[in-house]
Motif scaffolding. Structure first.
Motif, PDB file in Angstrom:
ATOM      1  N   UNK A  47       0.841  -1.392   0.036  1.00 24.85           N
ATOM      2  CA  UNK A  47      -0.013   0.083   0.036  1.00 24.85           C
ATOM      3  C   UNK A  47       0.992   1.301  -0.006  1.00 24.85           C
ATOM      4  N   UNK A  48       2.129   1.158   0.299  1.00 20.18           N
ATOM      5  CA  UNK A  48       2.904   2.344   0.609  1.00 20.18           C
ATOM      6  C   UNK A  48       4.355   1.885  -0.050  1.00 20.18           C
ATOM      7  N   UNK A 104      16.392  -7.260  14.611  1.00 16.42           N
ATOM      8  CA  UNK A 104      16.710  -6.655  13.684  1.00 16.42           C
ATOM      9  C   UNK A 104      15.466  -5.869  13.122  1.00 16.42           C
ATOM     10  N   UNK A 105      15.500  -4.404  12.930  1.00 15.29           N
ATOM     11  CA  UNK A 105      14.462  -3.697  12.307  1.00 15.29           C
ATOM     12  C   UNK A 105      14.734  -3.567  10.889  1.00 15.29           C
ATOM     13  N   UNK A 106      13.753  -4.201   9.993  1.00 13.86           N
ATOM     14  CA  UNK A 106      13.850  -4.092   8.679  1.00 13.86           C
ATOM     15  C   UNK A 106      12.842  -3.196   8.235  1.00 13.86           C
ATOM     16  N   UNK A 107      13.402  -2.096   7.411  1.00 12.90           N
ATOM     17  CA  UNK A 107      12.757  -0.931   6.581  1.00 12.90           C
ATOM     18  C   UNK A 107      12.538  -1.659   5.372  1.00 12.90           C
ATOM     19  N   UNK A 108      11.464  -1.749   4.791  1.00 18.08           N
ATOM     20  CA  UNK A 108      11.304  -2.226   3.151  1.00 18.08           C
ATOM     21  C   UNK A 108      10.254  -1.624   2.406  1.00 18.08           C
ATOM     22  N   UNK A 113       9.074  -6.046  -1.963  1.00 14.91           N
ATOM     23  CA  UNK A 113       9.098  -7.202  -1.262  1.00 14.91           C
ATOM     24  C   UNK A 113       8.387  -7.351  -0.233  1.00 14.91           C
ATOM     25  N   UNK A 114       7.312  -8.309  -0.216  1.00 13.90           N
ATOM     26  CA  UNK A 114       6.194  -8.115   0.665  1.00 13.90           C
ATOM     27  C   UNK A 114       6.638  -8.762   2.090  1.00 13.90           C
ATOM     28  N   UNK A 115       5.641  -8.483   3.154  1.00 12.67           N
ATOM     29  CA  UNK A 115       6.193  -8.869   4.540  1.00 12.67           C
ATOM     30  C   UNK A 115       5.945 -10.489   4.781  1.00 12.67           C
ATOM     31  N   UNK A 116       5.050 -11.010   3.847  1.00 12.73           N
ATOM     32  CA  UNK A 116       5.199 -12.335   3.814  1.00 12.73           C
ATOM     33  C   UNK A 116       6.536 -13.044   3.061  1.00 12.73           C
ATOM     34  N   UNK A 117       7.121 -12.575   2.125  1.00 11.87           N
ATOM     35  CA  UNK A 117       8.320 -12.867   1.489  1.00 11.87           C
ATOM     36  C   UNK A 117       9.292 -12.615   2.539  1.00 11.87           C
TER      37      UNK A 117
END
Length: 236
Positions: A47-48, A104-108, A113-117
């Motif tokens: 969405x963003x 680990x803080x992941x900004x994506x 790349x989806x959260x599911x991936x």
């Protein structure tokens, strides 16, 4: 000696010193093997252009290193989650009494790349989600498997995916990963950032973490990026 050289020397000193303080302990168990797993059935829609997720799966060196090599990841920062700000220091967290987990803080970019991936990669190559309060050679609640959730959709995706993997008996043992509410993330000390990339010949990295990068490359070739996105480079 220049300031730049002094900083490198100090970082090298700390990197050597932490050998006996948690991450980097002498291996008493074999390095973890990757497990090929199916993708999630339920996933977020992009969405963003920016989203953040926090993963805990043992020593943060390897988890950070894996996500830094994933396409669509803008940053992956090692740190602490699950405890109070006042105890978010490595030596204190290493006692296992703070409630923190090395995280680990992941900004994506969810359009890339989806959260599911990211979850699929996390469960498949970044750590073993069936190990309770230990990961490889590292033991203690600070090495637990956990997802710290701030978005309702992330919780929905994570819980559905864990249920799917358990029902399919993808792993020999049930998944112990806790889906936990986000209460804060505190970046780790600078000498922990980019540790895998900066210390590729460090024995712990060679034995435990470099195989994770190779597994990422082999199992998820479409998602692998050769050049990692680094924390210290981003800070200049």
């Amino acid at each position: 000696m220049s300031i730049r050289t002094s900083s490198k020397a100090l970082a090298a000193f700390f990197a050597t010193a932490i050998l006996s303080l948690g991450c980097g302990t002498v291996a008493s168990r074999a390095a973890e093997d990757a497990v090929v797993i199916p993708a999630p059935t339920i996933d977020e829609a992009g969405k963003s252009s920016t989203e953040t997720a926090i993963f805990a799966g043992g020593c943060f060196w390897g988890v950070q290193g894996v996500f830094q090599h994933v396409k669509g990841v803008k940053s992956a920062v090692s740190g602490y989650a699950g405890g109070e700000a006042s105890t978010a220091q490595y030596e204190t967290v290493s006692t296992g009494t703070t409630g923190h987990a090395e995280s680990v803080q992941v900004t994506f970019n969810p359009r890339e790349v989806s959260y599911g991936k990211l979850l699929q990669i996390f469960f498949s190559v970044a750590h073993n989600p069936t190990q309770l309060n230990f990961q490889g050679p590292d033991e203690g609640t600070q090495y637990r498997s956990a997802l710290f959730i701030s978005e309702p959709e992330q919780r929905k995706v994570a819980e559905a995916y864990i249920a799917k993997l358990d029902k399919a008996h993808v792993f020999k043992q049930p998944i112990v990963t806790k889906v936990t509410d986000y209460t804060g993330f505190y970046p780790a000390e600078q000498y922990h950032q980019d540790f895998l990339t900066l210390n590729p010949s460090y024995p712990y990295i060679v034995y435990n973490d470099l195989p994770k990068i190779e597994n990422l490359k082999q199992i998820f070739p479409a998602d692998y990026r050769k050049d990692p996105v680094l924390v210290l480079k981003a800070k200049g």
